[in-house]
Design an enzyme around this catalytic site. Structure first.
Site, PDB file in Angstrom:
ATOM      1  N   LEU A 179     -43.951 -29.168 -30.255  1.00 51.45           N
ATOM      2  CA  LEU A 179     -45.196 -28.629 -30.805  1.00 51.45           C
ATOM      3  C   LEU A 179     -45.959 -29.735 -31.539  1.00 51.45           C
ATOM      4  CD1 LEU A 179     -46.906 -26.019 -31.178  1.00 51.45           C
ATOM      5  CD2 LEU A 179     -45.955 -25.946 -33.476  1.00 51.45           C
ATOM      6  N   TYR A 180     -45.220 -30.662 -32.158  1.00 53.37           N
ATOM      7  CA  TYR A 180     -45.889 -31.802 -32.805  1.00 53.37           C
ATOM      8  C   TYR A 180     -46.775 -32.511 -31.787  1.00 53.37           C
ATOM      9  CZ  TYR A 180     -46.482 -36.532 -34.680  1.00 53.37           C
ATOM     10  OH  TYR A 180     -47.001 -37.739 -35.080  1.00 53.37           O
ATOM     11  N   ALA A 181     -46.182 -32.846 -30.633  1.00 50.57           N
ATOM     12  CA  ALA A 181     -46.926 -33.547 -29.590  1.00 50.57           C
ATOM     13  C   ALA A 181     -48.109 -32.705 -29.126  1.00 50.57           C
ATOM     14  CB  ALA A 181     -46.001 -33.862 -28.415  1.00 50.57           C
TER      15      ALA A 181
END
Ligand SMILES: NC(=O)c1ccc[n+]([C@@H]2O[C@H](COP(=O)([O-])OP(=O)(O)OC[C@H]3O[C@@H](n4cnc5c(N)ncnc54)[C@H](O)[C@@H]3O)[C@@H](O)[C@H]2O)c1
Ligand SMILES: O=C(O)[C@H]1O[C@H](OP(=O)(O)OP(=O)(O)OC[C@H]2O[C@@H](n3ccc(=O)[nH]c3=O)[C@H](O)[C@@H]2O)[C@H](O)[C@@H](O)[C@H]1O
Length: 376
Positions: free
Chosen positions: A183-185
């Site tokens: 989700l960071y990416a």
């Protein structure tokens, strides 16, 4: 709201910092640059702020000093900046009132946007903190920049993680980035698309920098090189992830000073395209660059270098990479940044880690857990 983290910032109510900013050296810019650095209490933000201040740019920071990792480290970084007369406003980039006030006080020519929820694996634990800072916060900041007069040029931190499952090496800016593994990416990729729309509709000058695993003094305690050092010194085990078929994981570890040079060069060239004070000379640029080191190193080799510097053998637990958002390797192609920014990383991992360990020991004054002091 758990995802907001605990922050120490006082309410914008009195905007108690206004006088400080007005009377401080930050807005007395020698070369025409006034830069708002978001995330200035963070690892990269502190180093970039110091570099800009050193060459005479006006620098004002904003950071919410949240407790994703030990806020006292962020405060220590703030003290260093304070000693150079660089002031960091305590506040959230989602706080439109604070941003408006800042832009009212200072005619920023540039924004160096580094505030974010970082960390790949933590996104499984606290997904909304990524939405809050990396998406909602980004839009609030862009809305402010869009309506500012003059419009500042924006340079911001994307991430090598946008390459996700891409297995074409080395990673080039033209490669696909539509298969994020965390989700960071995904929030960083979303940031690239969101900034594109602000460039397209409002003509904001945008430069997105895909940093590759940055390390160095004053670094981030949640990152492997830092937490491994801490655990090794404390005699605690470290967990080393291993990829599919027993393959070692590898990262294109990039030293902080090289990253700072890339950030500064991006600010300089962004203003060339827009003119000082945001006066446009042509269409506002939308640029994306890899900032890496071009020489990936495996995690076990990283551990070996730390062991050598610390003169302690690590207690290693090697485990198969859990499905936690990690990618097996990263490797930057930096020819675009080389060509357009003059970016040329110079630090090799052993020398850079030596500098990190030296800083770590001086900052924490650690011993080896058995009462013996350790010298690097
Ligand atoms: N360090 C790396 O290896 C690396 C790699 C790729 C990309 N990046 C990106 O570079 C940037 C800087 O990373 P870093 O390593 O210095 O991380 P960091 O966590 O040390 O710095 C980020 C700072 O932003 C602040 N912050 C977070 N959310 C905020 C909000 N809503 N409002 C105000 N302040 C907020 C935090 O308190 C922190 O001090 C981030 O955007 C990160 O995603 C870092
Ligand atoms: O370039 C980026 O875009 C990203 O860089 C950074 O992420 P990563 O490359 O994942 O760095 P980092 O956590 O130091 O793990 C390094 C290696 O150690 C392995 N690793 C990690 C922890 C552990 O306990 N064991 C382990 O083997 C792990 O599997 C990995 O192979 C930034 O944190 C992030 O904000 C992001 O922006």
């Amino acid at each position: 709201n758990r995802y907001l983290h605990r922050t120490s910032h006082r309410s914008a109510g009195g905007l108690h910092w206004e006088k400080q900013i007005r009377s401080s050296a930050q807005i007395r810019r020698k070369n025409g640059f006034s830069v708002l650095v978001t995330g200035a209490g963070g690892f990269v933000g502190t180093h970039v702020s110091l570099a800009l201040n050193k060459r005479g740019d006006g620098v004002v920071g904003i950071d919410n000093f949240n407790d994703y990792y030990d806020p006292s480290l962020k405060k220590s970084r703030r003290n260093i900046l304070r000693s150079k007369n660089v002031f960091i406003v305590e506040g959230d980039i989602n706080d439109q009132r604070i941003l408006a006030k800042l832009f009212e006080i200072v005619k920023f020519t540039h924004v160096m946007h580094l505030a974010a929820q970082a960390g790949v694996r933590y996104a499984m634990e606290n997904p909304n903190s990524y939405v809050h800072s990396n998406i909602a916060g980004l839009v609030t900041l862009l809305e402010q920049c869009k309506s500012a007069n003059p419009q500042p040029a924006i340079v911001w931190a994307s991430s090598s993680s946008v390459y996700g499952l891409n297995d074409k090496v080395p990673f080039s800016e033209a490669d696909r980035t539509d298969q994020p593994a965390s989700l960071y990416a995904a929030t960083k990729k979303a940031g690239e698309e969101i900034t594109h729309t602000y460039n397209h509709i409002y003509g904001l000058s945008i430069t997105g920098l895909r940093f590759f695993t940055v390390y160095g003094p004053w670094g981030r305690p949640d990152m492997a090189y830092f937490s491994f050092t801490r655990n090794i010194l404390q005699g605690k085990p470290i967990t080393v992830f291993r990829g599919k078929n027993g393959m070692d994981l590898a990262r294109d570890f990039t030293y902080i000073d090289d990253i700072v040079k890339g950030c500064v060069a991006s600010l300089d060239t962004a203003s060339k395209s827009t003119g000082l004070g945001g006066k446009k000379k042509g269409p506002a640029p939308y640029r994306i660059y890899n900032l890496g080191n071009t020489s990936p190193v495996t995690v076990p080799v990283l551990v070996g270098i730390l062991e050598k510097n610390l003169k302690i053998k690590a207690k290693k637990n090697v485990v198969d990479m859990p499905g936690n958002g990690d990618v097996p390797f990263t490797h930057a192609n930096i020819s675009l940044a080389q060509r357009e920014l003059g970016y040329k990383p110079t630090m090799d991992l052993p020398t850079g880690l030596k500098k990190f360990v030296k800083w770590y020991l001086s900052y924490y004054g650690y011993n080896d857990g058995k009462g013996n002091s350790v010298n690097s």
